[in-house]
Design an enzyme around this catalytic site. Structure first.
Site, PDB file in Angstrom:
ATOM      1  N   ASP A  20      25.995  27.527   1.726  1.00  0.00           N
ATOM      2  CA  ASP A  20      27.445  27.497   1.500  1.00  0.00           C
ATOM      3  C   ASP A  20      27.894  28.715   0.697  1.00  0.00           C
ATOM      4  O   ASP A  20      28.952  29.287   0.948  1.00  0.00           O
ATOM      5  CB  ASP A  20      27.834  26.228   0.743  1.00  0.00           C
ATOM      6  CG  ASP A  20      27.499  24.958   1.504  1.00  0.00           C
ATOM      7  OD1 ASP A  20      27.542  24.985   2.745  1.00  0.00           O
ATOM      8  OD2 ASP A  20      27.189  23.953   0.850  1.00  0.00           O
ATOM      9  N   GLU A  57      17.305  27.465  12.294  1.00  0.00           N
ATOM     10  CA  GLU A  57      18.450  27.247  13.187  1.00  0.00           C
ATOM     11  C   GLU A  57      18.504  28.306  14.269  1.00  0.00           C
ATOM     12  O   GLU A  57      18.838  28.017  15.428  1.00  0.00           O
ATOM     13  CB  GLU A  57      19.742  27.249  12.371  1.00  0.00           C
ATOM     14  CG  GLU A  57      19.903  26.020  11.475  1.00  0.00           C
ATOM     15  CD  GLU A  57      21.031  26.146  10.483  1.00  0.00           C
ATOM     16  OE1 GLU A  57      21.478  25.098   9.978  1.00  0.00           O
ATOM     17  OE2 GLU A  57      21.462  27.282  10.185  1.00  0.00           O
ATOM     18  N   ASN A  59      20.307  29.887   9.546  1.00  0.00           N
ATOM     19  CA  ASN A  59      19.055  30.192   8.861  1.00  0.00           C
ATOM     20  C   ASN A  59      17.978  30.417   9.917  1.00  0.00           C
ATOM     21  O   ASN A  59      18.234  30.318  11.125  1.00  0.00           O
ATOM     22  CB  ASN A  59      18.676  29.097   7.862  1.00  0.00           C
ATOM     23  CG  ASN A  59      18.450  27.747   8.509  1.00  0.00           C
ATOM     24  OD1 ASN A  59      17.954  27.642   9.630  1.00  0.00           O
ATOM     25  ND2 ASN A  59      18.814  26.682   7.810  1.00  0.00           N
ATOM     26  N   ARG A  60      16.783  30.719   9.477  1.00  0.00           N
ATOM     27  CA  ARG A  60      15.745  31.120  10.423  1.00  0.00           C
ATOM     28  C   ARG A  60      15.405  29.987  11.405  1.00  0.00           C
ATOM     29  O   ARG A  60      15.277  30.235  12.618  1.00  0.00           O
ATOM     30  CB  ARG A  60      14.499  31.555   9.652  1.00  0.00           C
ATOM     31  CG  ARG A  60      13.383  32.083  10.529  1.00  0.00           C
ATOM     32  CD  ARG A  60      12.407  32.946   9.763  1.00  0.00           C
ATOM     33  NE  ARG A  60      12.116  32.434   8.438  1.00  0.00           N
ATOM     34  CZ  ARG A  60      11.490  33.145   7.504  1.00  0.00           C
ATOM     35  NH1 ARG A  60      11.121  34.394   7.757  1.00  0.00           N
ATOM     36  NH2 ARG A  60      11.241  32.643   6.312  1.00  0.00           N
TER      37      ARG A  60
END
Length: 491
Positions: free
Chosen positions: A282, A216, A213-214
Protein backbone atom coordinates in the site's frame (compact mmCIF):
# COMPACT_ATOMS: atom_id res chain seq x y z
CA UNK A 1 -9.18 19.74 -4.46
CA UNK A 2 -7.60 21.31 -7.46
CA UNK A 3 -7.65 19.51 -10.80
CA UNK A 4 -4.93 21.71 -12.32
CA UNK A 5 -1.91 19.76 -13.55
CA UNK A 6 1.27 20.69 -11.67
CA UNK A 7 4.38 21.60 -13.57
CA UNK A 8 7.21 19.09 -13.58
CA UNK A 9 10.17 20.13 -11.44
CA UNK A 10 13.21 21.42 -13.25
CA UNK A 11 15.38 18.77 -11.57
CA UNK A 12 14.93 15.52 -9.72
CA UNK A 13 16.68 16.18 -6.44
CA UNK A 14 15.02 13.62 -4.21
CA UNK A 15 14.52 15.91 -1.23
CA UNK A 16 12.78 18.43 -3.47
CA UNK A 17 10.79 15.58 -4.99
CA UNK A 18 9.51 14.60 -1.54
CA UNK A 19 8.41 18.18 -0.88
CA UNK A 20 6.64 18.20 -4.26
CA UNK A 21 4.38 15.34 -3.18
CA UNK A 22 2.21 17.78 -1.22
CA UNK A 23 1.11 19.20 -4.59
CA UNK A 24 -0.49 15.87 -5.47
CA UNK A 25 -4.22 15.15 -5.36
CA UNK A 26 -5.31 11.54 -5.66
CA UNK A 27 -8.57 9.62 -5.96
CA UNK A 28 -8.46 6.16 -4.35
CA UNK A 29 -11.12 3.60 -5.24
CA UNK A 30 -11.03 0.12 -3.78
CA UNK A 31 -11.65 -2.31 -0.96
CA UNK A 32 -11.61 -0.69 2.45
CA UNK A 33 -11.17 -2.90 5.46
CA UNK A 34 -10.74 -2.56 9.18
CA UNK A 35 -7.45 -3.74 10.66
CA UNK A 36 -7.64 -4.59 14.36
CA UNK A 37 -4.58 -5.44 16.45
CA UNK A 38 -5.01 -7.07 19.87
CA UNK A 39 -1.77 -6.91 21.88
CA UNK A 40 -1.02 -8.80 25.04
CA UNK A 41 1.17 -11.33 26.82
CA UNK A 42 1.09 -15.10 26.94
CA UNK A 43 1.76 -16.33 30.46
CA UNK A 44 0.14 -19.76 30.42
CA UNK A 45 -1.45 -22.51 28.37
CA UNK A 46 -5.22 -22.94 28.48
CA UNK A 47 -6.49 -25.81 30.64
CA UNK A 48 -9.29 -26.25 28.10
CA UNK A 49 -7.05 -27.04 25.12
CA UNK A 50 -3.33 -26.98 24.23
CA UNK A 51 -3.44 -23.34 23.16
CA UNK A 52 -1.84 -20.18 24.59
CA UNK A 53 -3.94 -17.77 26.63
CA UNK A 54 -3.46 -14.15 25.54
CA UNK A 55 -3.77 -11.67 28.39
CA UNK A 56 -5.01 -8.65 26.45
CA UNK A 57 -3.32 -5.34 27.28
CA UNK A 58 -4.59 -3.06 24.52
CA UNK A 59 -6.35 -2.94 21.16
CA UNK A 60 -5.71 -0.74 18.13
CA UNK A 61 -7.91 -0.24 15.05
CA UNK A 62 -6.96 1.45 11.78
CA UNK A 63 -8.06 1.55 8.13
CA UNK A 64 -6.63 -1.29 6.06
CA UNK A 65 -6.64 -2.29 2.41
CA UNK A 66 -7.45 0.70 0.24
CA UNK A 67 -7.88 2.66 3.46
CA UNK A 68 -4.20 2.11 4.18
CA UNK A 69 -3.34 3.60 0.79
CA UNK A 70 -5.29 6.66 1.91
CA UNK A 71 -3.40 6.74 5.24
CA UNK A 72 -0.09 6.71 3.38
CA UNK A 73 -1.16 9.48 1.02
CA UNK A 74 -2.30 11.74 3.86
CA UNK A 75 0.99 11.01 5.67
CA UNK A 76 2.72 12.54 2.64
CA UNK A 77 0.50 15.62 2.87
CA UNK A 78 -1.59 14.79 -0.21
CA UNK A 79 -5.28 15.68 -0.41
CA UNK A 80 -7.24 12.49 -1.12
CA UNK A 81 -10.73 11.55 -2.26
CA UNK A 82 -11.64 8.03 -1.14
CA UNK A 83 -14.43 5.96 -2.64
CA UNK A 84 -15.36 2.55 -1.22
CA UNK A 85 -18.18 0.42 0.20
CA UNK A 86 -18.76 -0.75 3.78
CA UNK A 87 -21.45 -2.82 5.44
CA UNK A 88 -24.17 -1.57 7.78
CA UNK A 89 -22.42 -3.05 10.79
CA UNK A 90 -20.30 -1.82 13.71
CA UNK A 91 -17.06 -2.40 11.80
CA UNK A 92 -18.40 -0.25 8.96
CA UNK A 93 -19.25 2.54 11.41
CA UNK A 94 -15.82 2.28 13.04
CA UNK A 95 -14.08 2.38 9.66
CA UNK A 96 -16.14 5.36 8.50
CA UNK A 97 -15.19 7.27 11.65
CA UNK A 98 -11.49 6.43 11.25
CA UNK A 99 -11.44 7.53 7.60
CA UNK A 100 -13.46 10.67 8.31
CA UNK A 101 -11.09 11.59 11.13
CA UNK A 102 -8.10 11.90 8.81
CA UNK A 103 -7.18 15.40 7.74
CA UNK A 104 -7.20 16.04 4.00
CA UNK A 105 -9.60 13.21 3.10
CA UNK A 106 -12.85 13.61 1.17
CA UNK A 107 -14.60 10.30 2.03
CA UNK A 108 -17.29 8.64 -0.05
CA UNK A 109 -17.99 5.43 1.89
CA UNK A 110 -21.17 3.93 0.47
CA UNK A 111 -23.18 1.54 2.64
CA UNK A 112 -24.63 -1.76 1.44
CA UNK A 113 -27.24 -3.22 3.73
CA UNK A 114 -26.62 -6.76 4.95
CA UNK A 115 -23.00 -6.76 3.82
CA UNK A 116 -20.20 -7.55 6.28
CA UNK A 117 -17.38 -4.99 6.40
CA UNK A 118 -14.09 -6.75 5.82
CA UNK A 119 -12.29 -6.96 9.17
CA UNK A 120 -8.93 -8.53 9.95
CA UNK A 121 -8.14 -9.05 13.63
CA UNK A 122 -4.57 -9.94 14.54
CA UNK A 123 -3.63 -11.27 17.97
CA UNK A 124 -0.04 -10.38 18.86
CA UNK A 125 2.24 -11.37 21.74
CA UNK A 126 5.95 -10.55 22.06
CA UNK A 127 6.05 -9.20 18.52
CA UNK A 128 4.63 -12.39 17.01
CA UNK A 129 1.22 -12.85 15.44
CA UNK A 130 -0.51 -15.77 17.17
CA UNK A 131 -3.66 -15.75 15.06
CA UNK A 132 -5.48 -13.71 12.44
CA UNK A 133 -9.27 -13.85 12.30
CA UNK A 134 -10.99 -12.53 9.14
CA UNK A 135 -14.59 -11.54 8.59
CA UNK A 136 -15.54 -10.59 5.05
CA UNK A 137 -17.94 -10.75 2.15
CA UNK A 138 -15.94 -10.92 -1.08
CA UNK A 139 -18.91 -11.05 -3.45
CA UNK A 140 -19.32 -8.14 -5.91
CA UNK A 141 -21.20 -5.14 -4.55
CA UNK A 142 -24.81 -4.65 -5.61
CA UNK A 143 -25.06 -3.52 -9.28
CA UNK A 144 -26.96 -0.34 -8.40
CA UNK A 145 -24.31 0.52 -5.83
CA UNK A 146 -21.62 -0.16 -8.43
CA UNK A 147 -23.33 2.27 -10.82
CA UNK A 148 -23.46 4.91 -8.09
CA UNK A 149 -19.79 4.36 -7.27
CA UNK A 150 -18.79 4.86 -10.90
CA UNK A 151 -20.91 8.04 -11.18
CA UNK A 152 -19.28 9.54 -8.08
CA UNK A 153 -15.85 8.61 -9.42
CA UNK A 154 -16.57 10.30 -12.73
CA UNK A 155 -17.44 13.50 -10.91
CA UNK A 156 -14.37 13.30 -8.65
CA UNK A 157 -11.77 12.35 -11.25
CA UNK A 158 -11.70 15.84 -12.73
CA UNK A 159 -10.71 17.33 -9.35
CA UNK A 160 -7.75 15.01 -8.89
CA UNK A 161 -4.61 14.22 -10.85
CA UNK A 162 -4.31 10.44 -10.51
CA UNK A 163 -6.73 7.62 -9.74
CA UNK A 164 -5.60 4.60 -7.73
CA UNK A 165 -7.46 1.30 -7.95
CA UNK A 166 -6.64 -0.67 -4.81
CA UNK A 167 -8.00 -4.13 -5.49
CA UNK A 168 -8.07 -6.65 -2.64
CA UNK A 169 -10.69 -8.81 -4.34
CA UNK A 170 -13.30 -7.97 -1.71
CA UNK A 171 -16.00 -7.00 -4.21
CA UNK A 172 -15.74 -3.23 -4.69
CA UNK A 173 -13.82 -3.60 -7.95
CA UNK A 174 -15.78 -6.61 -9.19
CA UNK A 175 -17.33 -7.12 -12.62
CA UNK A 176 -16.75 -4.34 -15.15
CA UNK A 177 -16.20 -1.62 -12.52
CA UNK A 178 -12.40 -1.33 -13.15
CA UNK A 179 -12.96 -1.06 -16.91
CA UNK A 180 -15.54 1.70 -16.47
CA UNK A 181 -13.37 3.60 -13.99
CA UNK A 182 -10.28 3.44 -16.21
CA UNK A 183 -12.31 4.60 -19.21
CA UNK A 184 -13.62 7.57 -17.19
CA UNK A 185 -10.11 8.53 -16.09
CA UNK A 186 -8.76 8.33 -19.62
CA UNK A 187 -11.62 10.45 -20.92
CA UNK A 188 -10.67 13.10 -18.34
CA UNK A 189 -6.96 12.90 -19.20
CA UNK A 190 -6.02 11.44 -15.82
CA UNK A 191 -3.50 8.72 -15.05
CA UNK A 192 -4.43 5.40 -13.42
CA UNK A 193 -2.32 3.38 -10.97
CA UNK A 194 -3.46 -0.15 -10.08
CA UNK A 195 -2.50 -2.31 -7.13
CA UNK A 196 -3.78 -5.58 -8.63
CA UNK A 197 -4.97 -8.93 -7.32
CA UNK A 198 -5.78 -12.23 -8.99
CA UNK A 199 -4.42 -13.54 -12.28
CA UNK A 200 -6.72 -11.77 -14.76
CA UNK A 201 -5.13 -8.40 -15.49
CA UNK A 202 -7.29 -7.78 -18.53
CA UNK A 203 -9.74 -6.01 -16.22
CA UNK A 204 -7.08 -3.29 -15.71
CA UNK A 205 -6.26 -2.88 -19.41
CA UNK A 206 -4.89 0.55 -20.30
CA UNK A 207 -3.72 1.51 -16.80
CA UNK A 208 -0.66 3.75 -16.70
CA UNK A 209 1.06 1.78 -13.92
CA UNK A 210 0.46 -1.58 -12.26
CA UNK A 211 2.35 -2.70 -9.15
CA UNK A 212 2.33 -6.51 -8.80
CA UNK A 213 4.65 -8.30 -6.43
CA UNK A 214 6.83 -11.09 -7.75
CA UNK A 215 4.40 -13.93 -7.06
CA UNK A 216 1.48 -11.95 -8.52
CA UNK A 217 3.53 -11.35 -11.66
CA UNK A 218 4.20 -15.08 -11.96
CA UNK A 219 0.51 -15.93 -11.53
CA UNK A 220 -0.60 -13.29 -14.04
CA UNK A 221 1.83 -14.34 -16.77
CA UNK A 222 2.56 -17.99 -16.09
CA UNK A 223 6.22 -17.12 -16.58
CA UNK A 224 9.26 -17.67 -14.37
CA UNK A 225 10.26 -14.81 -12.06
CA UNK A 226 13.20 -16.55 -10.39
CA UNK A 227 15.88 -14.20 -11.72
CA UNK A 228 16.16 -10.48 -12.36
CA UNK A 229 16.13 -11.08 -16.12
CA UNK A 230 13.09 -13.35 -15.83
CA UNK A 231 11.24 -10.63 -13.88
CA UNK A 232 11.98 -8.13 -16.65
CA UNK A 233 10.76 -10.51 -19.37
CA UNK A 234 7.55 -11.30 -17.46
CA UNK A 235 6.87 -7.62 -16.73
CA UNK A 236 7.32 -6.71 -20.39
CA UNK A 237 4.98 -9.51 -21.44
CA UNK A 238 2.37 -8.33 -18.95
CA UNK A 239 2.68 -4.74 -20.11
CA UNK A 240 2.40 -5.60 -23.80
CA UNK A 241 -0.48 -8.03 -23.27
CA UNK A 242 -2.73 -5.47 -21.56
CA UNK A 243 -1.48 -2.13 -22.83
CA UNK A 244 -0.06 -0.90 -19.53
CA UNK A 245 2.10 2.19 -19.53
CA UNK A 246 4.57 0.73 -17.03
CA UNK A 247 5.00 -2.12 -14.56
CA UNK A 248 6.59 -1.74 -11.12
CA UNK A 249 7.42 -5.13 -9.59
CA UNK A 250 8.05 -5.35 -5.85
CA UNK A 251 10.54 -8.16 -5.09
CA UNK A 252 10.75 -8.21 -1.27
CA UNK A 253 14.38 -8.50 -0.14
CA UNK A 254 15.55 -8.07 -3.76
CA UNK A 255 14.10 -4.56 -4.06
CA UNK A 256 11.97 -3.33 -6.97
CA UNK A 257 12.09 -3.32 -10.77
CA UNK A 258 10.45 -0.70 -13.00
CA UNK A 259 9.74 -1.39 -16.68
CA UNK A 260 8.94 1.86 -18.50
CA UNK A 261 9.16 1.96 -22.28
CA UNK A 262 12.55 0.52 -23.23
CA UNK A 263 14.06 1.47 -19.89
CA UNK A 264 14.61 -0.94 -17.01
CA UNK A 265 15.35 0.40 -13.52
CA UNK A 266 16.40 -1.86 -10.64
CA UNK A 267 16.20 -0.51 -7.09
CA UNK A 268 17.95 -2.48 -4.32
CA UNK A 269 16.07 -3.12 -1.09
CA UNK A 270 16.30 -0.17 1.31
CA UNK A 271 15.24 -1.79 4.60
CA UNK A 272 18.01 -1.97 7.18
CA UNK A 273 15.87 -4.17 9.45
CA UNK A 274 12.55 -5.88 8.74
CA UNK A 275 9.97 -5.92 11.56
CA UNK A 276 6.63 -6.23 9.74
CA UNK A 277 5.78 -6.33 6.02
CA UNK A 278 2.08 -5.58 6.60
CA UNK A 279 0.89 -2.84 4.27
CA UNK A 280 4.21 -2.27 2.49
CA UNK A 281 2.53 -2.71 -0.90
CA UNK A 282 0.00 0.00 0.00
CA UNK A 283 2.88 2.35 0.79
CA UNK A 284 4.56 1.66 -2.54
CA UNK A 285 1.43 2.32 -4.60
CA UNK A 286 0.63 5.47 -2.57
CA UNK A 287 4.06 7.04 -3.05
CA UNK A 288 4.24 6.10 -6.73
CA UNK A 289 0.77 7.57 -7.34
CA UNK A 290 1.60 10.76 -5.42
CA UNK A 291 4.76 11.19 -7.46
CA UNK A 292 2.84 10.87 -10.72
CA UNK A 293 0.21 13.28 -9.44
CA UNK A 294 2.97 15.78 -8.55
CA UNK A 295 4.35 15.60 -12.09
CA UNK A 296 7.54 13.76 -11.13
CA UNK A 297 9.22 11.30 -13.50
CA UNK A 298 8.04 7.76 -12.87
CA UNK A 299 11.58 6.57 -12.16
CA UNK A 300 11.86 9.17 -9.38
CA UNK A 301 8.50 8.07 -7.97
CA UNK A 302 9.64 4.45 -8.01
CA UNK A 303 12.85 5.37 -6.19
CA UNK A 304 10.88 7.20 -3.49
CA UNK A 305 8.40 4.32 -3.28
CA UNK A 306 11.27 1.90 -2.76
CA UNK A 307 12.68 4.03 0.07
CA UNK A 308 9.21 4.36 1.62
CA UNK A 309 8.70 0.60 1.46
CA UNK A 310 11.96 0.12 3.32
CA UNK A 311 10.79 2.55 6.00
CA UNK A 312 7.46 0.85 6.72
CA UNK A 313 8.81 -2.70 6.96
CA UNK A 314 11.09 -1.39 9.70
CA UNK A 315 8.03 -0.34 11.71
CA UNK A 316 5.57 -2.47 13.67
CA UNK A 317 2.07 -3.20 12.37
CA UNK A 318 0.36 -1.59 9.38
CA UNK A 319 2.51 1.54 9.25
CA UNK A 320 2.90 4.55 6.97
CA UNK A 321 5.86 6.49 5.58
CA UNK A 322 5.56 10.22 6.24
CA UNK A 323 7.23 12.93 4.20
CA UNK A 324 9.47 13.57 7.22
CA UNK A 325 10.47 9.88 7.23
CA UNK A 326 11.48 10.13 3.57
CA UNK A 327 13.45 13.32 4.13
CA UNK A 328 15.25 11.78 7.09
CA UNK A 329 16.09 8.68 5.05
CA UNK A 330 17.54 10.90 2.33
CA UNK A 331 19.49 13.12 4.73
CA UNK A 332 20.13 10.92 7.78
CA UNK A 333 21.63 12.34 10.93
CA UNK A 334 24.98 10.88 11.83
CA UNK A 335 26.35 9.77 15.16
CA UNK A 336 24.48 10.55 18.36
CA UNK A 337 22.03 12.93 16.67
CA UNK A 338 20.23 9.90 15.25
CA UNK A 339 18.84 9.43 18.75
CA UNK A 340 17.01 12.78 18.65
CA UNK A 341 13.59 12.10 17.15
CA UNK A 342 10.03 13.43 17.05
CA UNK A 343 7.52 12.12 19.57
CA UNK A 344 5.84 10.10 16.81
CA UNK A 345 9.10 8.45 15.85
CA UNK A 346 9.86 7.84 19.53
CA UNK A 347 6.51 6.09 19.98
CA UNK A 348 7.14 3.92 16.92
CA UNK A 349 10.61 2.97 18.14
CA UNK A 350 9.26 2.22 21.62
CA UNK A 351 6.68 -0.09 20.06
CA UNK A 352 9.40 -1.95 18.15
CA UNK A 353 11.37 -2.42 21.38
CA UNK A 354 8.24 -3.49 23.23
CA UNK A 355 7.47 -6.12 20.60
CA UNK A 356 10.92 -7.59 21.28
CA UNK A 357 10.02 -7.95 24.92
CA UNK A 358 12.28 -5.11 26.11
CA UNK A 359 11.36 -2.91 29.08
CA UNK A 360 10.99 0.76 28.13
CA UNK A 361 12.15 3.38 30.62
CA UNK A 362 11.28 7.07 30.60
CA UNK A 363 12.46 10.13 32.44
CA UNK A 364 12.15 13.80 31.69
CA UNK A 365 13.51 17.21 32.54
CA UNK A 366 14.98 20.48 31.31
CA UNK A 367 18.64 19.30 31.46
CA UNK A 368 19.72 22.90 30.89
CA UNK A 369 23.31 22.50 32.02
CA UNK A 370 24.13 18.82 32.25
CA UNK A 371 25.91 18.07 35.56
CA UNK A 372 27.01 14.94 37.48
CA UNK A 373 23.64 14.71 39.22
CA UNK A 374 21.91 14.37 35.86
CA UNK A 375 24.40 11.75 34.72
CA UNK A 376 23.88 9.75 37.92
CA UNK A 377 20.10 9.83 37.53
CA UNK A 378 20.30 8.68 33.90
CA UNK A 379 22.68 5.84 34.81
CA UNK A 380 20.22 4.60 37.42
CA UNK A 381 17.27 4.93 35.05
CA UNK A 382 19.05 2.92 32.35
CA UNK A 383 19.89 0.17 34.85
CA UNK A 384 16.15 -0.36 35.48
CA UNK A 385 15.17 -0.88 31.85
CA UNK A 386 16.39 -2.20 28.49
CA UNK A 387 15.93 1.06 26.60
CA UNK A 388 15.70 4.59 28.01
CA UNK A 389 13.77 7.45 26.42
CA UNK A 390 14.37 10.99 27.72
CA UNK A 391 11.63 13.60 27.35
CA UNK A 392 13.22 17.03 27.04
CA UNK A 393 11.31 20.24 27.81
CA UNK A 394 11.30 22.58 24.83
CA UNK A 395 12.71 26.10 25.14
CA UNK A 396 9.25 27.61 25.56
CA UNK A 397 8.36 24.98 28.17
CA UNK A 398 11.55 25.70 30.15
CA UNK A 399 10.82 29.43 30.10
CA UNK A 400 7.36 28.82 31.53
CA UNK A 401 8.80 26.66 34.30
CA UNK A 402 12.04 28.48 35.10
CA UNK A 403 11.47 32.08 34.01
CA UNK A 404 12.31 34.24 30.98
CA UNK A 405 16.10 33.96 31.40
CA UNK A 406 16.07 30.21 30.92
CA UNK A 407 17.09 28.01 29.27
CA UNK A 408 20.78 28.82 29.05
CA UNK A 409 21.15 26.41 26.15
CA UNK A 410 18.64 25.89 23.36
CA UNK A 411 16.75 22.63 22.99
CA UNK A 412 18.85 21.46 20.03
CA UNK A 413 22.06 21.78 22.06
CA UNK A 414 20.52 20.17 25.13
CA UNK A 415 19.18 17.28 23.06
CA UNK A 416 22.55 16.74 21.38
CA UNK A 417 24.37 16.56 24.72
CA UNK A 418 21.86 14.05 26.12
CA UNK A 419 22.03 11.94 22.95
CA UNK A 420 25.80 11.68 23.31
CA UNK A 421 25.40 9.69 26.55
CA UNK A 422 25.58 5.90 26.26
CA UNK A 423 22.85 5.55 28.88
CA UNK A 424 20.32 7.41 26.68
CA UNK A 425 18.71 5.54 23.79
CA UNK A 426 16.29 8.22 22.50
CA UNK A 427 15.62 11.90 23.11
CA UNK A 428 12.36 13.59 22.17
CA UNK A 429 11.32 17.20 22.85
CA UNK A 430 7.88 18.06 24.25
CA UNK A 431 6.23 21.48 24.30
CA UNK A 432 3.89 21.00 27.26
CA UNK A 433 4.88 21.95 30.80
CA UNK A 434 4.33 18.33 31.90
CA UNK A 435 5.14 15.09 30.04
CA UNK A 436 1.72 13.48 30.63
CA UNK A 437 0.74 13.27 26.96
CA UNK A 438 4.17 12.02 25.96
CA UNK A 439 4.03 9.32 28.64
CA UNK A 440 0.58 8.30 27.42
CA UNK A 441 1.97 7.98 23.88
CA UNK A 442 5.13 6.06 24.80
CA UNK A 443 3.56 3.75 27.42
CA UNK A 444 6.83 3.14 29.34
CA UNK A 445 7.25 0.21 31.69
CA UNK A 446 9.45 2.21 34.08
CA UNK A 447 8.97 5.89 34.95
CA UNK A 448 11.94 7.51 36.69
CA UNK A 449 12.23 10.76 38.66
CA UNK A 450 14.63 12.03 41.31
CA UNK A 451 14.22 11.14 44.97
CA UNK A 452 13.26 14.74 45.75
CA UNK A 453 9.77 13.64 44.63
CA UNK A 454 7.39 11.20 46.30
CA UNK A 455 5.96 8.44 44.11
CA UNK A 456 2.47 9.98 44.33
CA UNK A 457 3.91 13.32 43.07
CA UNK A 458 5.43 11.96 39.86
CA UNK A 459 3.55 13.20 36.80
CA UNK A 460 2.28 10.23 34.81
CA UNK A 461 2.77 7.81 37.68
CA UNK A 462 -0.88 6.80 37.80
CA UNK A 463 -0.89 6.18 34.04
CA UNK A 464 2.16 3.94 34.18
CA UNK A 465 0.85 1.86 37.06
CA UNK A 466 -2.49 1.46 35.25
CA UNK A 467 -0.82 -0.53 32.46
CA UNK A 468 1.35 -2.53 34.84
CA UNK A 469 4.47 -0.36 34.93
CA UNK A 470 6.41 0.93 37.93
CA UNK A 471 7.61 4.31 39.20
CA UNK A 472 11.22 4.41 40.45
CA UNK A 473 12.88 7.23 42.37
CA UNK A 474 16.56 7.76 41.57
CA UNK A 475 19.12 8.62 44.22
CA UNK A 476 20.34 12.23 44.03
CA UNK A 477 23.92 13.43 44.22
CA UNK A 478 24.02 16.29 46.75
CA UNK A 479 25.42 19.65 45.71
CA UNK A 480 24.30 19.49 42.08
CA UNK A 481 21.73 21.99 40.83
CA UNK A 482 21.38 23.69 37.46
CA UNK A 483 19.65 26.68 39.06
CA UNK A 484 22.48 27.14 41.56
CA UNK A 485 25.10 26.76 38.81
CA UNK A 486 23.39 29.41 36.67
CA UNK A 487 23.22 31.76 39.66
CA UNK A 488 26.95 31.34 40.30
CA UNK A 489 27.78 31.98 36.64
CA UNK A 490 25.71 35.17 36.62
CA UNK A 491 27.28 36.35 39.86
Amino acid sequence: MNGQLPESPAHTDLSEAVRALKRASVLVVGDAMLDRFVYGRVLRVSPEAPIPVLSVEREVAMPGGAGNVVRNLTALGCPVAFLSVVGDDQAGSDLTALIGGQAGVEPWLLVQGGRATTTKTRYVAMGQQMLRADQENASPIHPRLADRLVRIAQDTIAATRVMVLSDYRKGVLGGDVPERLIAAAKAAGRKVVVDPKGDDYSIYAGADLVTPNRSELRDATGMSVDTELAVVDAARALRDRHGFGAVLVTRAEDGMTLIEGDAVHHFPAEAAEVHDVSGAGDTVVAVAAAALAAGLPLAVGARLANIAGGIVVGKVGTAVARDSDLLEALTPERGALRKVVSRTRAAEQAERWRQRGWRIGFTNGCFDLLHPGHVHLLEQARSWCDRLVVGLNSDSSVSKLKGPTRPVQGEAARAAVLASLATVDLVTVFEETTPSELIRLLRPDVLVKGADYRVDQVVGGELVTEWGGVVRLAELLPGNSTTATVARIRG
